[in-house]
Design an enzyme around this catalytic site. Structure first.
Site, short mmCIF file in Angstrom:
data_model
loop_
_atom_site.label_atom_id
_atom_site.label_comp_id
_atom_site.label_asym_id
_atom_site.label_seq_id
_atom_site.Cartn_x
_atom_site.Cartn_y
_atom_site.Cartn_z
N SER A 42 -16.99 -21.77 -40.65
CA SER A 42 -16.47 -21.32 -39.36
C SER A 42 -17.63 -20.62 -38.65
O SER A 42 -17.88 -19.44 -38.80
CB SER A 42 -15.28 -20.38 -39.55
OG SER A 42 -15.65 -19.19 -40.18
N HIS A 165 -11.27 -22.43 -44.76
CA HIS A 165 -11.76 -22.28 -46.14
C HIS A 165 -10.78 -22.70 -47.21
O HIS A 165 -11.14 -22.83 -48.37
CB HIS A 165 -12.14 -20.82 -46.42
CG HIS A 165 -13.31 -20.36 -45.62
ND1 HIS A 165 -13.67 -19.04 -45.52
CD2 HIS A 165 -14.21 -21.04 -44.89
CE1 HIS A 165 -14.74 -18.93 -44.75
NE2 HIS A 165 -15.07 -20.13 -44.34
N GLU A 174 -9.03 -15.19 -44.11
CA GLU A 174 -9.21 -14.36 -45.30
C GLU A 174 -8.17 -13.25 -45.36
O GLU A 174 -7.96 -12.53 -44.38
CB GLU A 174 -10.60 -13.69 -45.27
CG GLU A 174 -11.72 -14.69 -45.15
CD GLU A 174 -13.10 -14.04 -45.12
OE1 GLU A 174 -13.21 -12.81 -45.38
OE2 GLU A 174 -14.06 -14.76 -44.83
N GLU A 215 -14.17 -19.74 -51.03
CA GLU A 215 -14.76 -18.45 -51.41
C GLU A 215 -14.12 -17.88 -52.67
O GLU A 215 -14.23 -16.69 -52.96
CB GLU A 215 -14.66 -17.47 -50.24
CG GLU A 215 -15.47 -17.96 -49.05
CD GLU A 215 -15.56 -16.95 -47.92
OE1 GLU A 215 -14.87 -15.91 -47.98
OE2 GLU A 215 -16.35 -17.21 -46.99
N ASP A 252 -9.57 -11.40 -42.17
CA ASP A 252 -10.47 -12.07 -41.24
C ASP A 252 -9.65 -13.21 -40.64
O ASP A 252 -9.38 -14.20 -41.31
CB ASP A 252 -11.72 -12.62 -41.95
CG ASP A 252 -12.65 -13.33 -40.97
OD1 ASP A 252 -12.34 -13.34 -39.76
OD2 ASP A 252 -13.69 -13.87 -41.41
N GLU A 295 -11.04 -8.52 -38.87
CA GLU A 295 -12.25 -9.23 -38.40
C GLU A 295 -11.87 -10.40 -37.49
O GLU A 295 -10.90 -11.11 -37.75
CB GLU A 295 -13.01 -9.73 -39.63
CG GLU A 295 -14.29 -10.49 -39.33
CD GLU A 295 -14.99 -10.94 -40.62
OE1 GLU A 295 -14.85 -10.27 -41.67
OE2 GLU A 295 -15.66 -11.98 -40.58
N ASP A 322 -17.61 -10.77 -36.09
CA ASP A 322 -18.43 -11.74 -36.82
C ASP A 322 -18.84 -12.83 -35.82
O ASP A 322 -19.95 -12.78 -35.26
CB ASP A 322 -17.62 -12.31 -37.99
CG ASP A 322 -18.28 -13.48 -38.68
OD1 ASP A 322 -19.48 -13.71 -38.45
OD2 ASP A 322 -17.61 -14.20 -39.46
N LYS A 347 -24.78 -11.17 -41.12
CA LYS A 347 -25.13 -12.38 -41.87
C LYS A 347 -26.54 -12.79 -41.46
O LYS A 347 -26.73 -13.29 -40.34
CB LYS A 347 -24.15 -13.51 -41.51
CG LYS A 347 -22.71 -13.29 -41.96
CD LYS A 347 -21.82 -14.34 -41.31
CE LYS A 347 -20.46 -14.43 -41.96
NZ LYS A 347 -19.53 -15.29 -41.18
N HIS A 375 -21.85 -12.65 -47.12
CA HIS A 375 -22.21 -14.00 -47.56
C HIS A 375 -21.75 -15.02 -46.51
O HIS A 375 -21.20 -14.65 -45.48
CB HIS A 375 -21.51 -14.29 -48.89
CG HIS A 375 -20.03 -14.40 -48.75
ND1 HIS A 375 -19.22 -15.00 -49.69
CD2 HIS A 375 -19.18 -14.01 -47.75
CE1 HIS A 375 -17.97 -14.97 -49.28
NE2 HIS A 375 -17.91 -14.38 -48.13
N LYS A 398 -19.15 -8.11 -48.23
CA LYS A 398 -18.10 -9.12 -48.28
C LYS A 398 -18.72 -10.37 -48.92
O LYS A 398 -19.47 -11.10 -48.28
CB LYS A 398 -17.62 -9.42 -46.85
CG LYS A 398 -16.31 -10.17 -46.81
CD LYS A 398 -15.84 -10.42 -45.39
CE LYS A 398 -16.39 -11.71 -44.82
NZ LYS A 398 -15.61 -12.23 -43.68
#
Ligand code: PGA
Ligand code: ZN
Length: 426
Positions: A42, A165, A174, A215, A252, A295, A322, A347, A375, A398
């Site tokens: 993403s 994900h 998430e 993840e 997230d 997030e 993010d 990131k 990550h 994270k």
């Protein structure tokens, strides 16, 4: 002074089986360092460019041979003879050899693999552990408060994977379980793993799918997104812990992927929502679950909604940018002046060098924001970001669920650093 004698890159695979790049640096002492870069699913529109070959005969076009060639033929040779302790100079050289804002010519993947490998080389040449070396670089750039003691950041575990994900049907990307910051890292990790086991049990009891997503978190089909929060709560209790004391919840949303045709769609609501409709939803789940972390609650250009939500819940909840910020100084400066959020997901591969990442952390720190080093969903076993997070004294990390080798590589590295710190801080 130590000197770089060779820079060599090649194509390896990440945790999704996609090609990525790994760069080896050799020093005149004969010592070598290796670093590889991750890849997102993403991806924010304003991220630096990840250069892929687009040659459909190899890896469905995802090969990175051109990026490796850029390292081997153009970027690497220009660094030979340079001191690896001179991170800023090295990164400046890489940036100017590329010559574009988004690192379109050489590729941010090519550039970051060198930048990280040079950072490791700088640590070795200085006889320091990587996290101490990163601290030194960060202090040099005033990116961190040197008075704060070095500690292991609090982990944010992505226990249930949805969105892009997970193979399941959840909209949010998430569902996070966060141990209390007062716990030392190894305790936080152990107790979170116990909660992870209980989430699996809870899914099995419901007859839900309990295989994992990108993840390492579970990727079930559920009726609503709130059901996943409910399962987290249940698992925390079953593991013998208390929500609001031992553990907290976070999300997230990665809202770029719930934004379609001008509105937000989530399975918890039958009608499409505008920004304020989604805000009401967030307020309702916040009352019930007291999220301490939220997030990308809105898509990356919905600045108004970001501002309003931060004004409403920002005193108690980290509103984390993010895709909104993409570790980019211009986006961060705008968000600081507009008060669009109060925390940043960092990131390194969104911007492309260690030095620029430190620069962004400095901006965020000066704004009083919380820092979360992160990550990507496609990872390698390189644990660079674990040392980086400790070095910059980030508040949180994270790195995914406490499962799958590429996630565990980072958490295990934090365990090792915790031991080292305990021995040196006595
Ligand atoms: P990505 O997701 O690595 O697939 O971009 C991680 C995140 O959104 O935080
Ligand atoms: Zn995100």
């Amino acid at each position: 002074m130590s000197k770089i004698t060779q820079v060599y890159a090649h194509e390896i695979l990440d945790s999704r089986g996609d090609p990525t790049i790994e760069t080896v640096i050799r020093l005149d002492s004969g010592q070598t360092t290796v670093s590889s870069v991750p890849s997102g699913a993403s991806v924010g529109a304003k991220e630096a460019l990840e250069l892929r070959d687009k040659d459909s005969r190899r890896f469905a076009g995802k090969g990175v041979l051109r990026a490796a060639e850029n390292v081997n033929q153009k970027l690497g040779p220009a660094l030979v003879g340079m001191d690896p302790a001179n991170q800023t100079e090295v990164d400046q050289k890489l940036i100017s050899l590329d010559g574009t804002k988004e690192k379109k010519n050489m590729g941010a993947n090519a550039i970051l693999s060198i930048s990280q490998s040079v950072c490791k080389a700088g640590a070795i040449a200085s006889g320091m552990s990587l996290y101490n070396w990163v601290s030194k670089l960060g202090e040099g750039m005033q990116a961190l408060n040197s008075k704060l003691p070095t500690r292991i950041p609090t982990p944010v575990f992505n226990m249930i994977n949805g969105g892009l994900h997970g193979a399941g049907n959840l909209d949010f990307q998430e569902f996070q379980v966060i141990p209390a910051s007062s716990k030392i890292f190894s305790e936080g990790l152990r107790t979170s793993v116990e909660v992870y086991y209980q989430i699996r049990e809870s899914l099995i009891r419901r007859g839900a799918i309990h295989s994992v997503g990108d993840e390492g978190g579970f990727a079930p089909n559920l009726f609503t997104n709130a059901d996943a929060l409910e399962i987290d709560i249940e698992a925390i209790k079953e593991a013998g812990y208390q929500i609001g004391e031992d553990f907290f919840l976070g999300l997230d949303v990665a809202a770029n992927s719930i934004w379609k045709n001008g509105s937000y769609t989530i399975k918890d609501r039958s009608n499409a929502l505008n920004g304020s409709g989604l805000e009401s939803y967030y307020e309702s789940i916040n009352q019930e679950y007291r999220l301490i972390y939220l997030e990308d609650p809105y898509h990356e250009e919905d600045w108004n909604s970001w501002r309003e939500l931060t004004a409403k819940i920002g005193d108690k909840t980290m509103v984390v940018g993010d895709d909104l910020l993409v570790t980019n100084p211009e986006r961060v400066s705008r968000a600081v002046s507009e008060k669009a959020c109060n925390a940043i997901l960092v990131k390194p591969n969104q911007i492309g060098t260690v030095t620029e990442t430190l620069g962004v952390i400095k901006l965020a720190r000066n704004a009083g924001w919380k820092i979360i080093v992160s990550h990507r969903s496609g990872e390698t076993n390189d644990w660079f970001i674990a040392d980086f997070a400790v070095g910059v004294k980030s508040d949180y990390v994270k790195f995914g669920a406490p499962a799958r080798g590429e996630r565990i590589a980072k958490y295990n590295r934090l365990l090792a650093i915790e031991k080292e710190l305990a021995a040196t801080q006595q």
